[in-house]
Design an enzyme around this catalytic site. Structure first.
Site, PDB file in Angstrom:
ATOM      1  N   LYS A  22      -4.300 -24.641  17.804  1.00 11.61           N
ATOM      2  CA  LYS A  22      -4.067 -23.314  18.538  1.00 11.61           C
ATOM      3  C   LYS A  22      -5.160 -22.339  17.655  1.00 11.61           C
ATOM      4  O   LYS A  22      -5.845 -21.444  18.256  1.00 11.61           O
ATOM      5  CB  LYS A  22      -2.604 -22.828  18.374  1.00 11.61           C
ATOM      6  N   ASN A  23      -5.055 -22.115  16.259  1.00 13.04           N
ATOM      7  CA  ASN A  23      -5.610 -21.004  15.593  1.00 13.04           C
ATOM      8  C   ASN A  23      -6.926 -21.569  15.401  1.00 13.04           C
ATOM      9  O   ASN A  23      -7.737 -20.361  14.996  1.00 13.04           O
ATOM     10  CB  ASN A  23      -4.870 -20.843  14.224  1.00 13.04           C
ATOM     11  N   ARG A  85      -1.145 -12.124  19.814  1.00 12.98           N
ATOM     12  CA  ARG A  85      -1.843 -11.170  18.725  1.00 12.98           C
ATOM     13  C   ARG A  85      -3.488 -11.513  18.806  1.00 12.98           C
ATOM     14  O   ARG A  85      -4.094 -10.785  18.651  1.00 12.98           O
ATOM     15  CB  ARG A  85      -1.230 -11.877  17.356  1.00 12.98           C
ATOM     16  N   CYS A 109       3.934 -12.754  18.117  1.00 10.71           N
ATOM     17  CA  CYS A 109       5.138 -12.857  17.132  1.00 10.71           C
ATOM     18  C   CYS A 109       5.653 -11.604  16.573  1.00 10.71           C
ATOM     19  O   CYS A 109       4.932 -10.878  15.913  1.00 10.71           O
ATOM     20  CB  CYS A 109       4.924 -13.811  16.212  1.00 10.71           C
ATOM     21  N   ARG A 114       2.300  -5.827  11.474  1.00  9.68           N
ATOM     22  CA  ARG A 114       1.208  -6.259  12.028  1.00  9.68           C
ATOM     23  C   ARG A 114      -0.013  -5.261  12.443  1.00  9.68           C
ATOM     24  O   ARG A 114      -0.196  -5.195  13.619  1.00  9.68           O
ATOM     25  CB  ARG A 114       1.428  -7.526  13.109  1.00  9.68           C
ATOM     26  N   PRO A 115      -0.360  -4.374  11.616  1.00 11.06           N
ATOM     27  CA  PRO A 115      -1.173  -3.440  11.990  1.00 11.06           C
ATOM     28  C   PRO A 115      -2.709  -3.966  12.021  1.00 11.06           C
ATOM     29  O   PRO A 115      -2.951  -5.246  11.757  1.00 11.06           O
ATOM     30  CB  PRO A 115      -1.497  -2.575  10.636  1.00 11.06           C
ATOM     31  N   ILE A 116      -3.769  -3.160  12.582  1.00  8.73           N
ATOM     32  CA  ILE A 116      -4.963  -3.801  13.168  1.00  8.73           C
ATOM     33  C   ILE A 116      -5.977  -2.836  12.158  1.00  8.73           C
ATOM     34  O   ILE A 116      -7.279  -2.883  12.399  1.00  8.73           O
ATOM     35  CB  ILE A 116      -5.349  -3.859  14.423  1.00  8.73           C
ATOM     36  N   ASP A 117      -5.527  -2.397  11.212  1.00  5.16           N
ATOM     37  CA  ASP A 117      -6.297  -1.345  10.358  1.00  5.16           C
ATOM     38  C   ASP A 117      -7.555  -1.827   9.607  1.00  5.16           C
ATOM     39  O   ASP A 117      -8.659  -1.264   9.683  1.00  5.16           O
ATOM     40  CB  ASP A 117      -5.507  -0.669   9.369  1.00  5.16           C
ATOM     41  N   ASP A 306       3.232 -20.037   8.319  1.00  7.93           N
ATOM     42  CA  ASP A 306       3.619 -20.712   9.466  1.00  7.93           C
ATOM     43  C   ASP A 306       4.522 -22.005   9.211  1.00  7.93           C
ATOM     44  O   ASP A 306       5.097 -22.231  10.379  1.00  7.93           O
ATOM     45  CB  ASP A 306       2.307 -20.988  10.301  1.00  7.93           C
ATOM     46  N   VAL A 328       3.720 -13.179   2.834  1.00 10.75           N
ATOM     47  CA  VAL A 328       2.249 -12.637   4.035  1.00 10.75           C
ATOM     48  C   VAL A 328       2.866 -11.777   5.036  1.00 10.75           C
ATOM     49  O   VAL A 328       2.195 -10.717   5.229  1.00 10.75           O
ATOM     50  CB  VAL A 328       1.797 -13.976   4.537  1.00 10.75           C
ATOM     51  N   ARG A 399       4.039 -21.388  23.745  1.00  9.19           N
ATOM     52  CA  ARG A 399       2.713 -20.616  23.069  1.00  9.19           C
ATOM     53  C   ARG A 399       2.292 -21.614  22.108  1.00  9.19           C
ATOM     54  O   ARG A 399       0.800 -21.528  21.993  1.00  9.19           O
ATOM     55  CB  ARG A 399       3.174 -19.330  22.716  1.00  9.19           C
TER      56      ARG A 399
END
Ligand code: EPU
Length: 418
Positions: A22-23, A85, A109, A114-117, A306, A328, A399
């Site tokens: 998937k990733n 995400r 998830c 889970r910021p996007i800075d 994970d 993490v 998913r």
């Protein structure tokens, strides 16, 4: 709403194959935005790339839908983006290609804030301007009126999708970009190798410093397909099942080099396995006594976050006291209360640390899958428990894992999708 009914206690035997990652597949799908259509660069870039071994899972379906709906106006579909995400992955490419992009804060998830800075900082350094929507402060509009240019950028936090997104943006930028403190996850090299095979110039993927020669807006021309590698998280999850329930169980397509710390810990708890070419084999692990061990999640080559939830389930069957330290994400131990309702004895010390006292007998219960990986952990717990369990909200599991019920039944599990 579909759910799984699972009867526990059966040994697992036979062969099971690990499906495409998937990733690794998601960033490659998103990179299609960097390609010109066969007939020219107009708008026909959709579905231009070919991926072999693409996992047929909900997240890859969502990514395809998202890309299908994206046009030169750079508007990412808000409803779809809020479902996963990885919807942030096409943003940089869309910005570089169309000069503007709008999108909501990505969903996915619920495992922490889970910021996007780090993405926003990177695009800003490359010359973009970000505006938050006046009505919805988590919706973003980013423009690059002067185009994007190469920069020397250091990630303040190592981020997997952050590294992937900035690589893709830099491919179309003007000049050279250097990304420092990049992550070492194998998915980065898979993406870079695929883009390089199609004309990009990316050096150093798989190290902490990555150099990308920008193409000043010139799109890539598709020539080389991508084959998704085996999913290393599915591989680790099946290995945990093998360590708990395996009786002549052969896990095919296992890439040991992508799970070094995981395998070291699996040996440390006393699991016995054989690696034969790309097969991982458990001869007689069914109900074998395991030893307690401490686990700290880390970026690659450390123990993958994970696999933390599935491994915690394994540790409930290990003799002694284990510590799990999730470094993490800050919200990735919430599933533990459900495990305790099944009979495990786990003390949550704080949002990052849990102590597991084992071994504990687990009993079937009804649970709701909170996210992809905790959902799979619940399947493992249900398979080792006495009695029947019900797992609800299995969309979360679908998913990330293709036909997991069918595939696990083929090695002896008793799972019904109803
Ligand atoms: N972070 C920030 N700011 C950012 C980005 C990240 O503070 O702008 C923080 C995160 O909150 C987290 C840490 O940095 O504490 C690392 O997060 P990272 O960005 O590396 O995670 P991600 O890219 O969002 C990917 C995988 C996850 C996997 C993590 C860590 C994909 C699509 N997702 O997420 O996979 O857990 O890396 O390895 O590749 C899953 O597949 O179930 C999954 C959650």
């Amino acid at each position: 709403m579909a759910k799984f009914l699972i009867k526990g206690g059966r040994a697992l035997e036979g062969e099971i194959k690990i499906n495409g990652s998937k990733n690794a597949a998601l960033p490659v799908l998103a990179s299609s935005i960097l390609f010109s259509a066969l007939g020219g660069p107009a708008s026909g870039w959709k579905n231009i790339i070919e991926i072999e071994n693409l996992p047929n899972i909900e997240d890859t379906k969502r990514m395809k839908e998202l890309l299908d709906k994206l046009d030169a106006d750079g508007k990412i579909d808000y409803e779809i983006a809020k479902k996963f995400r990885a919807s942030i992955l096409p943003v940089g490419g869309a910005l570089a290609r169309f000069g503007k992009v709008s999108f909501p804060h990505p969903g996915g998830c619920v495992i922490g804030e889970r910021p996007i800075d780090v993405f926003l900082d990177g695009w800003k350094a490359m010359g973009a301007k970000t505006k938050l929507s006046e009505n919805v402060p988590t919706d973003y509009v980013i423009t690059a009126p002067e185009g994007l240019f190469g920069v020397d950028y250091t990630f303040k936090i190592p981020s997997v999708t952050g590294t992937e997104a900035l690589i893709m943006t830099a491919v179309l930028a003007r000049g050279t970009t250097i990304l420092r403190n990049a992550v070492l996850e194998p998915e980065i090299k898979y993406l870079a190798d695929f883009l390089n095979a199609n004309g990009a110039k990316i050096a150093g993927a798989g190290t902490t410093t990555i150099k990308i020669e920008g193409r000043s807006g010139e799109l890539l021309k598709y020539s080389a397909r991508f084959t998704a590698p085996p999913d290393r998280i599915e591989a680790g999850s099946f290995a945990i099942l093998g360590a708990l329930l395996g009786k002549n169980l052969r896990i095919k397509n296992f890439v040991a080099e992508e799970l070094p710390t995981f395998l070291a810990l699996l040996s440390n708890v006393g699991a016995e396995y054989i690696i034969e070419n790309k097969d991982l084999i458990f001869i007689n692990s069914y109900k074998k006594t395991l030893r307690a061990s401490n686990v700290i999640t880390k970026e690659f080559p450390g123990f993958p976050t994970d696999l933390q939830a599935p491994f915690t389930v394994l540790l409930t069957q290990a003799d002694g006291q284990s510590l799990v330290h999730e470094t993490v994400f800050e919200g990735r131990l919430n599933y533990i209360q459900d495990l305790n309702k099944m009979g495990s004895r786990i003390t949550l010390c704080d949002p990052h640390r849990a102590i597991i006292y084992g071994p504990a007998k687990l009993f079937g219960r009804t649970m709701e899958s909170p996210d992809i990986r905790a959902g799979l952990a619940f399947i493992i717990a249900a398979l080792i428990a006495e009695g029947e369990s019900t797992i609800e909200n299995i969309y979360q599991i679908d998913r990330g894992y293709e036909n997991i019920d069918y595939r696990l039944c083929s090695i002896g599990a008793d799972i019904k999708r109803v």
